[in-house]
Design a protein around this motif. Structure first.
Motif, mmCIF file in Angstrom:
data_model
loop_
_atom_site.group_PDB
_atom_site.id
_atom_site.type_symbol
_atom_site.label_atom_id
_atom_site.label_comp_id
_atom_site.label_asym_id
_atom_site.label_seq_id
_atom_site.Cartn_x
_atom_site.Cartn_y
_atom_site.Cartn_z
ATOM 1 N N LEU A 125 72.658 18.232 67.548
ATOM 2 C CA LEU A 125 73.830 18.916 67.005
ATOM 3 C C LEU A 125 75.014 18.767 67.964
ATOM 4 O O LEU A 125 74.877 19.020 69.165
ATOM 5 N N LEU A 126 76.158 18.369 67.422
ATOM 6 C CA LEU A 126 77.302 18.046 68.265
ATOM 7 C C LEU A 126 78.468 18.995 67.983
ATOM 8 O O LEU A 126 78.951 19.068 66.851
ATOM 9 N N ALA A 127 78.912 19.717 69.014
ATOM 10 C CA ALA A 127 80.111 20.554 68.886
ATOM 11 C C ALA A 127 81.333 19.645 68.986
ATOM 12 O O ALA A 127 81.219 18.487 69.404
ATOM 13 N N LEU A 146 81.975 27.256 73.628
ATOM 14 C CA LEU A 146 81.811 26.635 72.308
ATOM 15 C C LEU A 146 80.412 26.028 72.157
ATOM 16 O O LEU A 146 79.716 26.257 71.155
ATOM 17 N N VAL A 147 80.006 25.282 73.171
ATOM 18 C CA VAL A 147 78.686 24.635 73.141
ATOM 19 C C VAL A 147 77.590 25.701 73.052
ATOM 20 O O VAL A 147 76.634 25.563 72.276
ATOM 21 N N ALA A 152 74.799 23.741 70.734
ATOM 22 C CA ALA A 152 74.932 22.293 70.541
ATOM 23 C C ALA A 152 74.282 21.529 71.688
ATOM 24 O O ALA A 152 74.124 22.048 72.785
ATOM 25 N N ASP A 153 73.938 20.262 71.396
ATOM 26 C CA ASP A 153 73.309 19.407 72.401
ATOM 27 C C ASP A 153 74.333 18.582 73.173
ATOM 28 O O ASP A 153 74.014 17.992 74.202
ATOM 29 N N ALA A 154 75.530 18.461 72.616
ATOM 30 C CA ALA A 154 76.576 17.665 73.273
ATOM 31 C C ALA A 154 77.928 18.129 72.726
ATOM 32 O O ALA A 154 77.986 18.836 71.715
ATOM 33 N N LEU A 155 78.994 17.731 73.424
ATOM 34 C CA LEU A 155 80.348 18.098 72.966
ATOM 35 C C LEU A 155 81.136 16.835 72.644
ATOM 36 O O LEU A 155 81.249 15.936 73.480
ATOM 37 N N ILE A 156 81.682 16.801 71.432
ATOM 38 C CA ILE A 156 82.599 15.708 71.073
ATOM 39 C C ILE A 156 84.019 16.151 71.407
ATOM 40 O O ILE A 156 84.443 17.244 71.014
ATOM 41 N N LEU A 157 84.744 15.274 72.115
ATOM 42 C CA LEU A 157 86.184 15.505 72.302
ATOM 43 C C LEU A 157 86.883 14.524 71.378
ATOM 44 O O LEU A 157 86.754 13.312 71.564
ATOM 45 N N HIS A 158 87.580 15.037 70.358
ATOM 46 C CA HIS A 158 88.242 14.063 69.486
ATOM 47 C C HIS A 158 89.651 13.729 69.981
ATOM 48 O O HIS A 158 90.346 14.569 70.538
ATOM 49 N N LEU A 159 90.000 12.458 69.792
ATOM 50 C CA LEU A 159 91.290 11.915 70.225
ATOM 51 C C LEU A 159 92.057 11.576 68.945
ATOM 52 O O LEU A 159 91.589 10.743 68.168
ATOM 53 N N VAL A 190 76.232 19.581 79.292
ATOM 54 C CA VAL A 190 75.788 18.697 78.198
ATOM 55 C C VAL A 190 76.661 17.432 78.187
ATOM 56 O O VAL A 190 77.783 17.447 78.711
ATOM 57 N N PRO A 191 76.166 16.348 77.583
ATOM 58 C CA PRO A 191 76.964 15.113 77.539
ATOM 59 C C PRO A 191 78.251 15.288 76.731
ATOM 60 O O PRO A 191 78.292 16.074 75.779
ATOM 61 N N VAL A 192 79.275 14.536 77.128
ATOM 62 C CA VAL A 192 80.545 14.536 76.391
ATOM 63 C C VAL A 192 80.671 13.201 75.657
ATOM 64 O O VAL A 192 80.424 12.134 76.221
ATOM 65 N N ILE A 193 81.039 13.302 74.383
ATOM 66 C CA ILE A 193 81.249 12.119 73.532
ATOM 67 C C ILE A 193 82.743 12.056 73.209
ATOM 68 O O ILE A 193 83.318 13.069 72.807
ATOM 69 N N ALA A 194 83.373 10.904 73.386
ATOM 70 C CA ALA A 194 84.780 10.768 72.980
ATOM 71 C C ALA A 194 84.817 10.113 71.607
ATOM 72 O O ALA A 194 84.126 9.115 71.372
ATOM 73 N N LYS A 195 85.630 10.675 70.717
ATOM 74 C CA LYS A 195 85.659 10.206 69.325
ATOM 75 C C LYS A 195 87.096 10.129 68.836
ATOM 76 O O LYS A 195 87.894 11.014 69.135
ATOM 77 N N GLU A 196 87.413 9.095 68.057
ATOM 78 C CA GLU A 196 88.710 9.070 67.359
ATOM 79 C C GLU A 196 88.512 9.785 66.015
ATOM 80 O O GLU A 196 87.444 10.379 65.786
ATOM 81 N N VAL A 197 89.495 9.729 65.150
ATOM 82 C CA VAL A 197 89.324 10.374 63.837
ATOM 83 C C VAL A 197 89.619 9.392 62.697
ATOM 84 O O VAL A 197 89.835 9.792 61.566
ATOM 85 N N GLY A 198 89.617 8.089 63.004
ATOM 86 C CA GLY A 198 89.861 7.100 61.947
ATOM 87 C C GLY A 198 90.880 6.041 62.346
ATOM 88 O O GLY A 198 91.345 5.277 61.500
#
Ligand SMILES: Cc1cc2nc3c(=O)[nH]c(=O)nc-3n(C[C@H](O)[C@H](O)[C@H](O)COP(=O)(O)O)c2cc1C
Length: 348
Positions: A125-127, A146-147, A152-159, A190-198
């Protein structure tokens, strides 16, 4: 995604409504996957029943590489959607991202609309929170909270720089964020994941993010839901509306992001998403180097329809992935990833 305290909740429902009812899918840029074809194997020498599409991601087993991408929370409608998504994720042991949770820190009473752990005790599960919030009063303490609240198992930081430009009163101070992301990665348990939004993450940006400690990248490339279009639909002034239309098809196609990052960094936990719509495309992205593949809009659409529609979607995508494995002679995802059986159309 980018949030302004007064209107956060209306915005979440607006996003859902607009994604479902308006033309906000990219129409002049594709996810780039049409450039690739699998090399067909007429004699696979495999028993279909033995094909295995499970894998490990960030230390947890998933039964399929399909990820429910981050979408929503904050309203009653969002809560129902999250619960349904969590139940289907638990049933099929899929990974799931939750929508941006900044509002949980501002208004703890809405936390229940995001909390899905009781429906999905076992899944990855990703926050999720906007990275730009690190410049607007959010830091280690809030991210950790938040986590913890979401278990949650990891945190997504969206860009989401483009979205913030088009959103009225968007949060557009992206200065010195890399440094702050690095500090967060260093301290968060927890691990951090970087994500865009499209709009995609290039190999150069992925490299910078990994250098400061980001453990995983979700490219969220162009070709699917266009957040420029979504914010254009929401905007009530003509300038913002037109701005969104101009940038409707901006970004790096998903396949290009994954091919480049996957080629240069074959060992990073890589998530592909952005305009992915079936299991054949999932398999192509795995062959290009992805480890998980996210869908947002298709899951939203199915969740609004019925639990049966969600179940059908997951079964169909999983079967499509297995069919690719069978017809390319690969027994599992790891073999597919190393098989070189995906060719550009020109070289088939
Ligand atoms: C209704 C909706 C809400 C979304 N909210 C978030 C969010 O809160 N955080 C985030 O990182 N991405 C959010 N996204 C973006 C998706 O996670 C995904 O990156 C993007 O929609 C592209 O995938 P798609 O083409 O499969 O829809 C949202 C998408 C949808 C459809």
């Amino acid at each position: 995604m980018g949030e302004n305290q007064t209107t956060t909740q209306t915005r979440k429902d607006d996003h859902i409504r607009i994604c479902l009812d308006e033309k906000v899918q990219c129409d002049q840029i594709t996810n780039g996957l049409e450039k690739y074809r699998f090399h067909h194997v007429c004699l696979p020498e495999l028993d279909y029943q033995e094909i295995d599409i499970s894998s490990q991601f960030l230390g947890k087993k998933v039964d399929s590489p399909l990820l429910i991408s981050s979408m929503t929370g904050g309203t009653t409608n969002a809560q129902l959607i999250n619960q349904q998504l969590a139940q289907i994720a638990q049933k099929h042991n899929l990974a799931m991202g939750i929508g941006s949770g900044r509002v949980i820190i501002e208004k703890p009473e809405v936390a229940s609309t995001f909390k899905v752990r009781s429906h999905a005790p076992d899944i990855l599960l990703l926050a999720n929170i906007g990275a730009v919030q690190l410049n607007y009063g959010y830091g280690y303490k809030e991210c950790l909270e938040l986590v913890k609240i979401l278990e949650a198992d990891a945190l997504i930081l969206h860009l989401n720089p483009l979205q913030e430009c088009i959103q009225p009163q968007g949060d557009t101070n992206f200065k010195d964020l890399l440094n702050k992301i690095g500090q967060l990665c260093e301290n968060l348990p927890v691990p951090v994941i970087a994500k865009e939004v499209g709009n995609g993450i290039s190999v150069e940006m992925a490299e910078k993010l990994m250098e400061v400690g980001v453990q995983s990248i979700d490219v969220a490339g162009a070709g699917g839901t266009s957040w420029a279009m979504v914010e254009s639909e929401r905007a009530d002034n003509p300038l913002q509306r037109q701005l969104g239309k101009t940038f409707a098809n901006w970004g790096i196609p998903t396949a290009d992001c994954v091919a480049n990052i996957g080629h240069k960094y074959p060992d990073i936990p890589l998530i592909a998403s952005g305009g992915v719509r079936n299991g054949l495309e999932v398999a192509k992205l795995i062959a290009l180097g992805a480890d998980l593949v996210g869908f947002a809009y298709p899951f939203l659409k199915a969740a609004m329809e019925s639990p049966q529609a969600l179940d059908f979607l997951v079964n169909l995508v999983n079967t499509e992935i297995k069919t690719v494995l069978f017809c390319t002679g690969n027994k599992n995802l790891s073999l597919l990833q190393h098989s070189h059986c995906l060719k550009t159309s020109l070289s088939v």
